[in-house]
Enzyme design. Structure first.
Site, mmCIF file in Angstrom:
data_model
loop_
_atom_site.group_PDB
_atom_site.id
_atom_site.type_symbol
_atom_site.label_atom_id
_atom_site.label_comp_id
_atom_site.label_asym_id
_atom_site.label_seq_id
_atom_site.Cartn_x
_atom_site.Cartn_y
_atom_site.Cartn_z
ATOM 1 N N ASP A 1 2.396 0.980 -5.533
ATOM 2 C CA ASP A 1 0.972 1.266 -5.598
ATOM 3 C C ASP A 1 0.400 0.900 -4.221
ATOM 4 O O ASP A 1 1.057 0.201 -3.440
ATOM 5 C CB ASP A 1 0.356 0.412 -6.718
ATOM 6 C CG ASP A 1 -1.156 0.496 -6.742
ATOM 7 O OD1 ASP A 1 -1.686 1.628 -6.743
ATOM 8 O OD2 ASP A 1 -1.810 -0.562 -6.748
ATOM 9 N N ASP B 1 -3.679 0.354 -3.274
ATOM 10 C CA ASP B 1 -4.836 -0.548 -3.321
ATOM 11 C C ASP B 1 -4.574 -1.720 -4.262
ATOM 12 O O ASP B 1 -4.245 -1.529 -5.433
ATOM 13 C CB ASP B 1 -6.082 0.203 -3.799
ATOM 14 C CG ASP B 1 -6.472 1.339 -2.862
ATOM 15 O OD1 ASP B 1 -6.198 1.219 -1.659
ATOM 16 O OD2 ASP B 1 -7.052 2.333 -3.323
ATOM 17 N N ASP C 1 -0.083 -3.884 -9.016
ATOM 18 C CA ASP C 1 -0.922 -5.039 -9.342
ATOM 19 C C ASP C 1 -1.731 -4.845 -10.613
ATOM 20 O O ASP C 1 -2.486 -5.732 -11.003
ATOM 21 C CB ASP C 1 -1.903 -5.299 -8.187
ATOM 22 C CG ASP C 1 -2.898 -4.144 -8.045
ATOM 23 O OD1 ASP C 1 -4.107 -4.373 -8.193
ATOM 24 O OD2 ASP C 1 -2.465 -2.997 -7.817
#
Length: 228
Positions: free
Chosen positions: A12, A14, A177
């Protein structure tokens, strides 16, 4: 999955590699004010990100994680267009890589892993961001939030990667995250590596039950690099 099996690692962006909220917050604040709504703070935007720009703007206009159903499609589209313009204008100057990101990507690249980026961020912003932070050359594939009809947690991007690289789910690891990253991995049948920092709407990443939980991206090396 055993560590020896992993061939492809999907990341991922961001909240995983890059803290982009400072720039996203500036753009979201300008966009909501431009359409006559109250502005938003960086703290609010930290909570609103992770599901793509349309959802981010809907939440910013609503001042809530739950989007106000009375907001018209026209208003949301107008605010989204303004947001894109303002975000482009930031030049991503306030965004920064998290600690150990560049070193970890370099070590994985040198070790021969195929690295891919799977983000819900609009595709048009991604190449500049990667280039600006000196990590563009590490990724073989860069898939944005509009590369396919569905975003994460839909596994379509991960399935596409497996098909393209002719690998099995046991040979891929998803690093992220947020709940969306972990669910996308589960939906694709591959293992996941969850980071405790980043943006997950205040929910601990462990609640999504990733296969691995870490406080730093560098800990990924302990998982996939089996010492000789």
């Amino acid at each position: 999955m055993t560590q020896q099996e992993i061939k492809l690692i999907a990341f991922d962006l961001d909240g995983t590699l890059l803290d982009s909220v400072p720039d996203l917050a500036v753009a979201a604040d300008q966009a909501t004010r431009a359409v006559g709504f109250p502005g938003v703070t960086e703290l609010q935007v930290r909570d609103y990100v992770g599901n793509g720009a349309d959802i981010l703007i809907g939440r910013a206009l609503s001042q809530s994680l739950t989007i106000n159903p009375e907001l018209s499609d026209e208003l949301r589209a107008q605010a989204r267009e303004l947001f894109d313009d303002f975000y482009q204008q930031t030049g991503h100057k306030l965004s920064h890589l998290y600690p150990t990101v560049k070193e970890t990507l370099k070590a994985l690249h040198q070790a021969g892993f195929t690295l891919a980026l799977v983000t819900n961020k609009p595709s048009k912003f991604v190449p500049d961001v990667l280039q600006q932070h000196g990590i563009a050359d590490y990724f073989v594939d860069v898939l944005g939030g509009d590369s396919f009809p569905e975003k994460k947690p839909n596994p379509i991007a991960l399935n596409w990667l497996m098909e393209k690289h002719q690998i099995q789910p046991t040979e891929m690891l998803m690093v992220g995250d947020s709940k969306n990253d972990i669910l996308a991995a589960k939906n694709a049948g591959c293992a996941s590596f969850g980071l405790t920092y980043g943006y997950n709407h205040g929910e601990p990443i462990s609640a999504s039950e990733p296969d691995f939980v870490a406080d730093s991206l560098a800990q990924l090396l302990d998982v996939v690099l089996v010492s000789a």
